[in-house]
Design a protein around this motif. Structure first.
Motif, PDB file in Angstrom:
ATOM      1  N   GLN A 187       9.870 -10.260  -6.823  1.00 32.31           N
ATOM      2  CA  GLN A 187       8.441 -10.384  -6.585  1.00 32.31           C
ATOM      3  C   GLN A 187       8.160 -10.973  -5.206  1.00 32.31           C
ATOM      4  OE1 GLN A 187       6.370  -8.954  -8.328  1.00 32.31           O
ATOM      5  NE2 GLN A 187       4.350  -9.906  -8.242  1.00 32.31           N
ATOM      6  N   GLN A 188       8.995 -11.916  -4.791  1.00 35.31           N
ATOM      7  CA  GLN A 188       8.844 -12.487  -3.454  1.00 35.31           C
ATOM      8  C   GLN A 188       9.045 -11.424  -2.383  1.00 35.31           C
ATOM      9  OE1 GLN A 188      11.332 -15.904  -2.772  1.00 35.31           O
ATOM     10  NE2 GLN A 188       9.793 -17.306  -3.537  1.00 35.31           N
ATOM     11  N   GLU A 189      10.042 -10.559  -2.574  1.00 36.43           N
ATOM     12  CA  GLU A 189      10.295  -9.497  -1.603  1.00 36.43           C
ATOM     13  C   GLU A 189       9.111  -8.541  -1.541  1.00 36.43           C
ATOM     14  OE1 GLU A 189      12.697  -9.160   0.511  1.00 36.43           O
ATOM     15  OE2 GLU A 189      13.892 -10.861  -0.155  1.00 36.43           O
ATOM     16  N   ARG A 190       8.570  -8.189  -2.693  1.00 39.60           N
ATOM     17  CA  ARG A 190       7.417  -7.282  -2.723  1.00 39.60           C
ATOM     18  C   ARG A 190       6.221  -7.907  -1.985  1.00 39.60           C
ATOM     19  NH1 ARG A 190       8.973  -6.944  -8.310  1.00 39.60           N
ATOM     20  NH2 ARG A 190      10.055  -4.984  -8.763  1.00 39.60           N
ATOM     21  N   MET A 191       5.951  -9.168  -2.264  1.00 42.26           N
ATOM     22  CA  MET A 191       4.793  -9.819  -1.660  1.00 42.26           C
ATOM     23  C   MET A 191       4.959  -9.955  -0.155  1.00 42.26           C
ATOM     24  SD  MET A 191       2.759 -10.114  -4.151  1.00 42.26           S
ATOM     25  CE  MET A 191       1.488 -11.104  -3.354  1.00 42.26           C
ATOM     26  N   ALA A 192       6.184 -10.228   0.294  1.00 41.54           N
ATOM     27  CA  ALA A 192       6.428 -10.329   1.735  1.00 41.54           C
ATOM     28  C   ALA A 192       6.185  -8.985   2.417  1.00 41.54           C
ATOM     29  CB  ALA A 192       7.854 -10.805   1.990  1.00 41.54           C
ATOM     30  N   SER A 193       6.627  -7.906   1.789  1.00 46.72           N
ATOM     31  CA  SER A 193       6.418  -6.578   2.361  1.00 46.72           C
ATOM     32  C   SER A 193       4.950  -6.175   2.321  1.00 46.72           C
ATOM     33  CB  SER A 193       7.259  -5.546   1.601  1.00 46.72           C
ATOM     34  OG  SER A 193       8.633  -5.776   1.815  1.00 46.72           O
ATOM     35  N   LEU A 194       4.246  -6.564   1.278  1.00 51.28           N
ATOM     36  CA  LEU A 194       2.818  -6.261   1.203  1.00 51.28           C
ATOM     37  C   LEU A 194       2.043  -6.969   2.305  1.00 51.28           C
ATOM     38  CD1 LEU A 194       2.357  -6.227  -2.648  1.00 51.28           C
ATOM     39  CD2 LEU A 194       1.601  -4.415  -1.102  1.00 51.28           C
ATOM     40  N   ALA A 195       2.494  -8.144   2.704  1.00 49.84           N
ATOM     41  CA  ALA A 195       1.844  -8.853   3.816  1.00 49.84           C
ATOM     42  C   ALA A 195       2.023  -8.072   5.119  1.00 49.84           C
ATOM     43  CB  ALA A 195       2.418 -10.256   3.945  1.00 49.84           C
ATOM     44  N   ILE A 196       3.204  -7.460   5.299  1.00 51.24           N
ATOM     45  CA  ILE A 196       3.437  -6.632   6.485  1.00 51.24           C
ATOM     46  C   ILE A 196       2.594  -5.357   6.413  1.00 51.24           C
ATOM     47  CG2 ILE A 196       5.180  -5.354   7.790  1.00 51.24           C
ATOM     48  CD1 ILE A 196       7.259  -7.332   6.707  1.00 51.24           C
ATOM     49  N   PHE A 197       2.528  -4.762   5.239  1.00 49.07           N
ATOM     50  CA  PHE A 197       1.715  -3.559   5.037  1.00 49.07           C
ATOM     51  C   PHE A 197       0.243  -3.841   5.338  1.00 49.07           C
ATOM     52  CE2 PHE A 197      -0.628  -0.828   1.908  1.00 49.07           C
ATOM     53  CZ  PHE A 197      -0.404   0.376   2.543  1.00 49.07           C
ATOM     54  N   TYR A 198      -0.236  -4.989   4.898  1.00 51.69           N
ATOM     55  CA  TYR A 198      -1.610  -5.415   5.181  1.00 51.69           C
ATOM     56  C   TYR A 198      -1.858  -5.476   6.682  1.00 51.69           C
ATOM     57  CZ  TYR A 198      -4.721  -9.358   6.372  1.00 51.69           C
ATOM     58  OH  TYR A 198      -5.631 -10.188   6.974  1.00 51.69           O
ATOM     59  N   GLN A 199      -0.902  -6.036   7.439  1.00 48.51           N
ATOM     60  CA  GLN A 199      -1.053  -6.115   8.890  1.00 48.51           C
ATOM     61  C   GLN A 199      -1.090  -4.725   9.516  1.00 48.51           C
ATOM     62  OE1 GLN A 199      -1.722  -8.626  10.809  1.00 48.51           O
ATOM     63  NE2 GLN A 199      -1.537 -10.253   9.284  1.00 48.51           N
ATOM     64  N   ALA A 200      -0.289  -3.803   8.961  1.00 46.64           N
ATOM     65  CA  ALA A 200      -0.281  -2.436   9.481  1.00 46.64           C
ATOM     66  C   ALA A 200      -1.638  -1.766   9.285  1.00 46.64           C
ATOM     67  CB  ALA A 200       0.819  -1.626   8.795  1.00 46.64           C
ATOM     68  N   LEU A 201      -2.270  -1.999   8.135  1.00 41.62           N
ATOM     69  CA  LEU A 201      -3.596  -1.424   7.886  1.00 41.62           C
ATOM     70  C   LEU A 201      -4.646  -2.051   8.798  1.00 41.62           C
ATOM     71  CD1 LEU A 201      -3.732  -1.005   4.003  1.00 41.62           C
ATOM     72  CD2 LEU A 201      -2.861   0.547   5.756  1.00 41.62           C
ATOM     73  N   LYS A 202      -4.508  -3.339   9.083  1.00 45.99           N
ATOM     74  CA  LYS A 202      -5.430  -3.989  10.018  1.00 45.99           C
ATOM     75  C   LYS A 202      -5.306  -3.374  11.397  1.00 45.99           C
ATOM     76  CE  LYS A 202      -6.495  -8.245  10.232  1.00 45.99           C
ATOM     77  NZ  LYS A 202      -6.466  -9.711  10.400  1.00 45.99           N
ATOM     78  N   GLU A 203      -4.063  -3.166  11.846  1.00 49.21           N
ATOM     79  CA  GLU A 203      -3.851  -2.581  13.169  1.00 49.21           C
ATOM     80  C   GLU A 203      -4.372  -1.149  13.240  1.00 49.21           C
ATOM     81  OE1 GLU A 203       0.240  -2.959  14.194  1.00 49.21           O
ATOM     82  OE2 GLU A 203       0.240  -5.162  14.037  1.00 49.21           O
ATOM     83  N   ALA A 204      -4.328  -0.445  12.118  1.00 49.56           N
ATOM     84  CA  ALA A 204      -4.838   0.932  12.079  1.00 49.56           C
ATOM     85  C   ALA A 204      -6.357   0.980  11.942  1.00 49.56           C
ATOM     86  CB  ALA A 204      -4.188   1.697  10.933  1.00 49.56           C
ATOM     87  N   GLY A 205      -6.988  -0.191  11.725  1.00 41.57           N
ATOM     88  CA  GLY A 205      -8.443  -0.259  11.640  1.00 41.57           C
ATOM     89  C   GLY A 205      -9.025   0.158  10.316  1.00 41.57           C
ATOM     90  N   ILE A 206      -8.224   0.146   9.235  1.00 42.90           N
ATOM     91  CA  ILE A 206      -8.732   0.614   7.944  1.00 42.90           C
ATOM     92  C   ILE A 206      -8.704  -0.458   6.858  1.00 42.90           C
ATOM     93  CG2 ILE A 206      -8.306   3.065   8.314  1.00 42.90           C
ATOM     94  CD1 ILE A 206      -5.636   2.812   6.954  1.00 42.90           C
ATOM     95  N   TYR A 207      -8.275  -1.669   7.194  1.00 38.80           N
ATOM     96  CA  TYR A 207      -8.300  -2.728   6.180  1.00 38.80           C
ATOM     97  C   TYR A 207      -9.734  -3.067   5.773  1.00 38.80           C
ATOM     98  CZ  TYR A 207      -8.116  -7.289   3.978  1.00 38.80           C
ATOM     99  OH  TYR A 207      -8.299  -8.329   3.101  1.00 38.80           O
ATOM    100  N   ALA A 208     -10.696  -2.850   6.678  1.00 39.19           N
ATOM    101  CA  ALA A 208     -12.094  -3.170   6.375  1.00 39.19           C
ATOM    102  C   ALA A 208     -12.588  -2.425   5.135  1.00 39.19           C
ATOM    103  CB  ALA A 208     -12.982  -2.837   7.578  1.00 39.19           C
ATOM    104  N   TYR A 209     -12.021  -1.257   4.861  1.00 36.74           N
ATOM    105  CA  TYR A 209     -12.437  -0.520   3.660  1.00 36.74           C
ATOM    106  C   TYR A 209     -12.053  -1.270   2.387  1.00 36.74           C
ATOM    107  CZ  TYR A 209     -13.344   3.315   6.875  1.00 36.74           C
ATOM    108  OH  TYR A 209     -13.830   4.086   7.904  1.00 36.74           O
ATOM    109  N   TRP A 210     -10.936  -1.980   2.419  1.00 41.83           N
ATOM    110  CA  TRP A 210     -10.544  -2.794   1.269  1.00 41.83           C
ATOM    111  C   TRP A 210     -11.508  -3.959   1.082  1.00 41.83           C
ATOM    112  CZ3 TRP A 210      -6.840  -1.386  -2.121  1.00 41.83           C
ATOM    113  CH2 TRP A 210      -5.979  -0.359  -1.723  1.00 41.83           C
ATOM    114  N   GLN A 211     -11.931  -4.551   2.180  1.00 44.91           N
ATOM    115  CA  GLN A 211     -12.890  -5.646   2.090  1.00 44.91           C
ATOM    116  C   GLN A 211     -14.206  -5.159   1.499  1.00 44.91           C
ATOM    117  OE1 GLN A 211     -12.412  -6.642   6.365  1.00 44.91           O
ATOM    118  NE2 GLN A 211     -12.012  -8.731   5.682  1.00 44.91           N
TER     119      GLN A 211
END
Length: 213
Positions: free
Chosen positions: A49-73
């Motif tokens: 679970q720790q590994e999954r959560m760490a990778s999800l944090a990186i995935f979140y940053q990738a979506l922010k850089e792509a400009g699409i994390y705002a849709y989740w918000q």
């Protein structure tokens, strides 16, 4: 723990003594214990679970850089979750216990109430050129003719890079969109399609396609 004796020596003392820390909070002398040992998670399920959560944090940053994390918000408004928690909930099933993406088809790059068109289909035309088609069902809820198509590519790697593709301004009313994969990212085989409102405030859930040349 509060120390209530007004004339206690501890009222004039702050710092650490053995397993206790003494400090003053809002004029009141307080003390708390320091854990003598912090155990790292040892169960396989905890480590996974720790590994999954760490990778999800990186995935979140990738979506922010792509400009699409705002849709989740935006999609999380009115929910008990915030945008990040919603992202984690919807994407956790895509990751394995080593923190790698095990199933790209379970990955969601965008989330929202805008409807995806019916019968979306992808066809390769020539080389790096592709065409996405769909049908516009009459009276489909949360669908407007001027909704804009969005396309994104991801690579088979642990960096979770997300690259946006040029769609030529394709709208829902067009019922199709031709696009070309740039040569420099032809090794990105995972395609995601979504629609957003004309103003860009809301999005649909992303759909997935695996590119095979």
């Amino acid at each position: 723990m509060k120390i209530n004796e007004r004339r206690s020596i501890w009222n004039r003392f702050s710092g650490r003594l053995d397993d206790m820390v003494f400090y003053t909070y809002r004029g009141m002398a307080c003390a708390r214990m320091i854990p003598t040992e912090v155990k790292a998670p040892s169960a396989p399920g905890q480590l996974a679970q720790q590994e999954r959560m760490a990778s999800l944090a990186i995935f979140y940053q990738a979506l922010k850089e792509a400009g699409i994390y705002a849709y989740w918000q935006q999609a999380s408004e009115g929910m008990v979750w915030n945008g990040y928690n919603l992202l984690v909930k919807m994407n956790l099933p895509a990751f394995d216990g080593e923190g790698k993406i095990a199933d790209f088809s379970k990955l969601r790059l965008t989330w929202g109430a805008v409807a995806l068109p019916d019968r979306m289909a992808l066809q390769q035309e020539k080389g790096l050129e592709w065409r996405l088609t769909w049908e516009n069902t009459p009276l489909l809820p949360n669908a407007r003719p001027d909704d804009r198509l969005m396309l994104f590519l991801m690579k088979d790697s642990e960096t979770f890079s997300v690259e946006a593709l040029e769609t030529g301004g394709a709208c829902r009313r067009d019922r199709q969109a031709g696009f070309r994969i740039p040569e420099e990212i032809r090794e990105f085989p995972h395609l995601y399609a979504a629609f957003r409102t004309r103003t860009g405030e809301k999005s649909s859930v992303s759909g997935y396609y695996h590119l095979i040349y």
